[in-house]
Enzyme design. Structure first.
Site, PDB file in Angstrom:
ATOM      1  N   GLU A 128      46.378  29.246 -52.708  1.00  0.00           N
ATOM      2  CA  GLU A 128      45.875  28.940 -54.048  1.00  0.00           C
ATOM      3  C   GLU A 128      46.131  30.200 -54.861  1.00  0.00           C
ATOM      4  O   GLU A 128      45.478  31.213 -54.665  1.00  0.00           O
ATOM      5  CB  GLU A 128      44.385  28.580 -53.952  1.00  0.00           C
ATOM      6  CG  GLU A 128      43.901  27.760 -55.112  1.00  0.00           C
ATOM      7  CD  GLU A 128      43.439  28.642 -56.246  1.00  0.00           C
ATOM      8  OE1 GLU A 128      44.268  28.912 -57.147  1.00  0.00           O
ATOM      9  OE2 GLU A 128      42.287  29.063 -56.232  1.00  0.00           O
ATOM     10  N   LYS A 177      38.052  37.304 -44.462  1.00  0.00           N
ATOM     11  CA  LYS A 177      38.287  38.633 -45.041  1.00  0.00           C
ATOM     12  C   LYS A 177      38.073  38.592 -46.547  1.00  0.00           C
ATOM     13  O   LYS A 177      38.923  38.109 -47.298  1.00  0.00           O
ATOM     14  CB  LYS A 177      39.714  39.128 -44.757  1.00  0.00           C
ATOM     15  CG  LYS A 177      39.806  40.637 -44.967  1.00  0.00           C
ATOM     16  CD  LYS A 177      41.135  41.132 -45.448  1.00  0.00           C
ATOM     17  CE  LYS A 177      41.308  41.134 -46.937  1.00  0.00           C
ATOM     18  NZ  LYS A 177      40.395  41.961 -47.726  1.00  0.00           N
ATOM     19  N   GLU A 197      50.560  35.851 -65.827  1.00  0.00           N
ATOM     20  CA  GLU A 197      49.114  35.701 -65.659  1.00  0.00           C
ATOM     21  C   GLU A 197      48.450  37.019 -66.057  1.00  0.00           C
ATOM     22  O   GLU A 197      48.733  38.064 -65.466  1.00  0.00           O
ATOM     23  CB  GLU A 197      48.785  35.358 -64.204  1.00  0.00           C
ATOM     24  CG  GLU A 197      47.297  35.151 -64.003  1.00  0.00           C
ATOM     25  CD  GLU A 197      46.945  34.619 -62.618  1.00  0.00           C
ATOM     26  OE1 GLU A 197      47.402  35.210 -61.621  1.00  0.00           O
ATOM     27  OE2 GLU A 197      46.205  33.626 -62.537  1.00  0.00           O
ATOM     28  N   CYS A 208      41.737  31.788 -62.018  1.00  0.00           N
ATOM     29  CA  CYS A 208      43.095  31.248 -61.848  1.00  0.00           C
ATOM     30  C   CYS A 208      43.307  30.015 -62.719  1.00  0.00           C
ATOM     31  O   CYS A 208      44.435  29.659 -63.011  1.00  0.00           O
ATOM     32  CB  CYS A 208      43.367  30.946 -60.383  1.00  0.00           C
ATOM     33  SG  CYS A 208      42.041  30.073 -59.591  1.00  0.00           S
TER      34      CYS A 208
HETATM   35  P1  NDP Z   1      45.510  40.122 -54.225  1.00  0.00           P
HETATM   36  O1  NDP Z   1      46.335  38.912 -54.093  1.00  0.00           O
HETATM   37  O2  NDP Z   1      46.091  41.439 -53.841  1.00  0.00           O
HETATM   38  O3  NDP Z   1      44.147  39.982 -53.353  1.00  0.00           O
HETATM   39  C1  NDP Z   1      43.597  38.793 -52.870  1.00  0.00           C
HETATM   40  C2  NDP Z   1      43.147  38.963 -51.416  1.00  0.00           C
HETATM   41  O4  NDP Z   1      44.295  39.197 -50.600  1.00  0.00           O
HETATM   42  C3  NDP Z   1      42.221  40.158 -51.175  1.00  0.00           C
HETATM   43  O5  NDP Z   1      41.302  39.842 -50.151  1.00  0.00           O
HETATM   44  C4  NDP Z   1      43.196  41.221 -50.699  1.00  0.00           C
HETATM   45  O6  NDP Z   1      42.573  42.253 -49.957  1.00  0.00           O
HETATM   46  C5  NDP Z   1      44.131  40.403 -49.845  1.00  0.00           C
HETATM   47  N1  NDP Z   1      45.444  41.002 -49.622  1.00  0.00           N
HETATM   48  C6  NDP Z   1      46.094  41.938 -50.363  1.00  0.00           C
HETATM   49  N2  NDP Z   1      47.282  42.250 -49.816  1.00  0.00           N
HETATM   50  C7  NDP Z   1      47.404  41.493 -48.701  1.00  0.00           C
HETATM   51  C8  NDP Z   1      48.425  41.345 -47.709  1.00  0.00           C
HETATM   52  N3  NDP Z   1      49.561  42.045 -47.748  1.00  0.00           N
HETATM   53  N4  NDP Z   1      48.228  40.475 -46.704  1.00  0.00           N
HETATM   54  C9  NDP Z   1      47.108  39.735 -46.638  1.00  0.00           C
HETATM   55  N5  NDP Z   1      46.096  39.843 -47.543  1.00  0.00           N
HETATM   56  C10 NDP Z   1      46.252  40.693 -48.570  1.00  0.00           C
HETATM   57  O7  NDP Z   1      44.973  40.171 -55.697  1.00  0.00           O
HETATM   58  P2  NDP Z   1      44.641  41.483 -56.566  1.00  0.00           P
HETATM   59  O8  NDP Z   1      43.273  41.863 -56.249  1.00  0.00           O
HETATM   60  O9  NDP Z   1      45.654  42.563 -56.358  1.00  0.00           O
HETATM   61  O10 NDP Z   1      44.796  40.932 -58.039  1.00  0.00           O
HETATM   62  C11 NDP Z   1      46.065  41.035 -58.681  1.00  0.00           C
HETATM   63  C12 NDP Z   1      46.373  39.805 -59.485  1.00  0.00           C
HETATM   64  O11 NDP Z   1      46.341  38.671 -58.627  1.00  0.00           O
HETATM   65  C13 NDP Z   1      45.360  39.473 -60.572  1.00  0.00           C
HETATM   66  O12 NDP Z   1      45.619  40.189 -61.740  1.00  0.00           O
HETATM   67  C14 NDP Z   1      45.608  38.012 -60.736  1.00  0.00           C
HETATM   68  O13 NDP Z   1      46.727  37.808 -61.565  1.00  0.00           O
HETATM   69  C15 NDP Z   1      45.927  37.523 -59.341  1.00  0.00           C
HETATM   70  N6  NDP Z   1      44.743  36.955 -58.668  1.00  0.00           N
HETATM   71  C16 NDP Z   1      44.603  35.617 -58.608  1.00  0.00           C
HETATM   72  C17 NDP Z   1      43.478  35.061 -58.049  1.00  0.00           C
HETATM   73  C18 NDP Z   1      43.278  33.592 -57.999  1.00  0.00           C
HETATM   74  O14 NDP Z   1      42.134  33.145 -58.028  1.00  0.00           O
HETATM   75  N7  NDP Z   1      44.318  32.794 -57.839  1.00  0.00           N
HETATM   76  C19 NDP Z   1      42.394  35.885 -57.512  1.00  0.00           C
HETATM   77  C20 NDP Z   1      42.649  37.296 -57.568  1.00  0.00           C
HETATM   78  C21 NDP Z   1      43.786  37.788 -58.135  1.00  0.00           C
HETATM   79  P3  NDP Z   1      42.015  43.614 -50.653  1.00  0.00           P
HETATM   80  O15 NDP Z   1      41.862  43.340 -52.093  1.00  0.00           O
HETATM   81  O16 NDP Z   1      40.727  43.829 -49.947  1.00  0.00           O
HETATM   82  O17 NDP Z   1      43.016  44.673 -50.354  1.00  0.00           O
END
Ligand code: NDP
Length: 458
Positions: A231, A156, A358, A265
């Site tokens: 992660e 996904k 972050e 990250c």
């Molecule tokens: P999310 O953690 O929401 O998104 C990451 C993935 O998880 C996406 O595919 C998202 O789907 C999915 N997801 C969201 N909610 C759920 C859930 N309840 N159950 C299962 N999967 C879920 O990150 P954001 O896009 O909201 O980013 C917000 C913050 O997260 C950033 O500002 C940053 O601080 C951090 N982040 C960290 C990352 C890293 O590399 N460690 C990467 C991205 C974000 P979808 O987006 O399609 O709804």
């Protein structure tokens, strides 16, 4: 309620790049059913044939490197040079894990009455939930070892950046990957991601994203005792001692926090500098920050593109409100696009939001320290523990500090975190489990112990 059509935007222009169907929970169930059906056949593929499939994936990505890089650069807003490098890494990841199926060896263990040995079995169907910052790259870190170990996949991608995952799935079929082994569902995380987490037919979820969603995944997975690797976020320190090559440290620091517009990250967003080196370091840092070329991701000159979305820009902006201690800033284009200029904050209190949370955008804080002990204390003063750097001309000191920092991936006199052949992952609330390198296979296999009786009383 999300509609059935997803508009995928181009962050540099805010224009719609593509419209695609949006999946729901029933689509996830169908994808899991396909992956369950494909599992017995895929695990039975001989190790050498599975290796050949992984080599074919590596080659098909290499052959389509430019096409995939252009798609990723447009959809994620990343500089085209970076996108090319990332697609090169995706190809390397499959090439690296092509070596694994024939090397998944076990142990023989001395016991009474017979022979005991271990084998490593695939888990079954694995759900891979990936973010928008390095869309296909992070997916490949999970797909490579998962496939090598004999698992089938439901992937996904983030709704913001699904295009390279969808194209990769087409290319994988063209490269001969059997039907049903890799399934991609594009839909909201709260619906499709959550369904993968609760689905009893999914043996494991591997997630990269926010710490908040990671927590909910760990809690949800507990219901079915699903395996989970997480992660998550980071607030990584870049520690610069006065005895370091200060010019090199200052020149390299912007790339370590403003690369991918800070949406990384591993971003070294807390720059800790020994007090007597502050003036010289800040002068070098200002020169480097103000010369970063921010602009059209598809231009060969560009070093930094826009942020991923309007929401992310608002989030980043909240750290640079009126009265924020801006030491200096780079530039960014005006007009459409989610632009944000690289920004350095100093002086910043160690308790301030910008020093603790972050930011996931091009904003760094610089904090002075006096002693080695203070550098270690500040470096560890965070809920996170993903990455970090140590710059020093004293090798023994650098090694002492490296051992004392509670982080998963460190570099000395360098800011690199990620290599295909070395483990990557976090301490503390940056998550658990390791990706890449030989350790990633542990996350996609179960150890089975078998005893064969050779003595009558065995
Ligand atoms: P999310 O953690 O929401 O998104 C990451 C993935 O998880 C996406 O595919 C998202 O789907 C999915 N997801 C969201 N909610 C759920 C859930 N309840 N159950 C299962 N999967 C879920 O990150 P954001 O896009 O909201 O980013 C917000 C913050 O997260 C950033 O500002 C940053 O601080 C951090 N982040 C960290 C990352 C890293 O590399 N460690 C990467 C991205 C974000 P979808 O987006 O399609 O709804």
């Amino acid at each position: 309620m999300p509609s059935g059509v997803l508009e995928v935007l181009e962050p540099a222009t805010e224009a719609v790049l593509q419209e695609i169907p949006r999946a729901d929970a029933a689509d996830v169930d169908r994808a899991v059913a396909r992956a369950i059906a494909a599992f017995p056949g895929w695990r039975a593929v001989t190790p050498s044939d599975r290796a050949a499939h992984l080599r074919a994936l590596s080659e098909v990505v290499r052959d389509h490197q430019e096409e995939l890089a252009q798609l990723e650069a447009r959809n994620a807003g990343k500089a085209i040079g970076d996108a090319r490098g990332e697609m090169g890494m995706v190809s390397q990841v499959f090439g690296y894990y092509a070596g694994s199926p024939e090397r998944l060896t076990g142990d023989t263990i001395p016991v009474a009455g017979g022979q005991a040995w271990t084998v490593r079995e695939p888990l079954g169907v694995v759900g891979l939930i990936v973010p928008w910052n390095f869309p296909l790259t992070i997916a490949s870190w999970k797909m490579g070892p998962a496939l090598a170990a004999g698992n089938t996949i439901v992937l996904k991608p983030a709704e913001l950046t699904p295009l390279t995952a969808l194209r990769f799935a087409e290319l994988a079929l063209e490269a001969g990957l059997p039907d049903g082994v890799l399934n991609v569902v594009v839909g909201p995380g709260s619906v499709c991601g959550a369904r993968l987490v609760e689905h009893p037919g999914v043996a494991k979820v591997a997630f990269t994203g926010s710490t908040e969603v990671g927590r909910s995944i760990a809690a949800g997975a507990a219901q079915t005792i699903k395996r989970v690797t997480l992660e998550l976020g980071g607030k990584s320190p870049n520690i610069v001692f006065a005895d370091a090559d200060l010019a090199a440290a200052a020149a390299a620091a912007p790339g370590a926090v403003f690369g991918n517009a800070g949406q990384d990250c591993c971003a070294r967003s807390r720059i800790l500098v020994q007090r007597e080196a502050m003036d010289e370091f800040m002068a070098g840092l200002e020169r480097a920050v103000t010369s970063i070329r921010v602009g059209d991701p598809l231009s060969e000159e560009t070093e930094m593109g826009p942020l991923i979305s309007a929401g992310q820009r608002e989030h980043v902006r909240s750290f640079v409100d009126e009265g924020a201690p801006v030491a200096f800033r780079g530039s960014a284009p005006d007009g459409p696009g989610f632009w944000f200029a690289p920004t350095v904050l100093c002086p910043v209190d160690t308790g301030a939001r910008a020093a603790r949370e972050e930011i996931f955008g091009p904003v760094a804080v610089v904090i002075p320290f006096d002693t080695e002990e203070e550098a270690i204390r500040l470096g560890n003063d965070t809920i996170y523990g993903l990455s970090g750097s140590i710059w020093s001309g004293d090798g023994a000191r650098a090694l002492r500090v490296a051992r004392a920092l509670d982080v998963g991936v460190l570099s000395i006199n360098s800011n690199t975190s990620v290599r295909v052949s070395t483990p990557f992952g976090g301490f503390k609330q940056s998550g658990y489990g390791r990706e890449l390198g030989p350790h990633a296979l542990d996350a996609y296999t179960e150890v089975k112990s078998i005893f064969y009786a050779t003595d009558a009383a065995g």
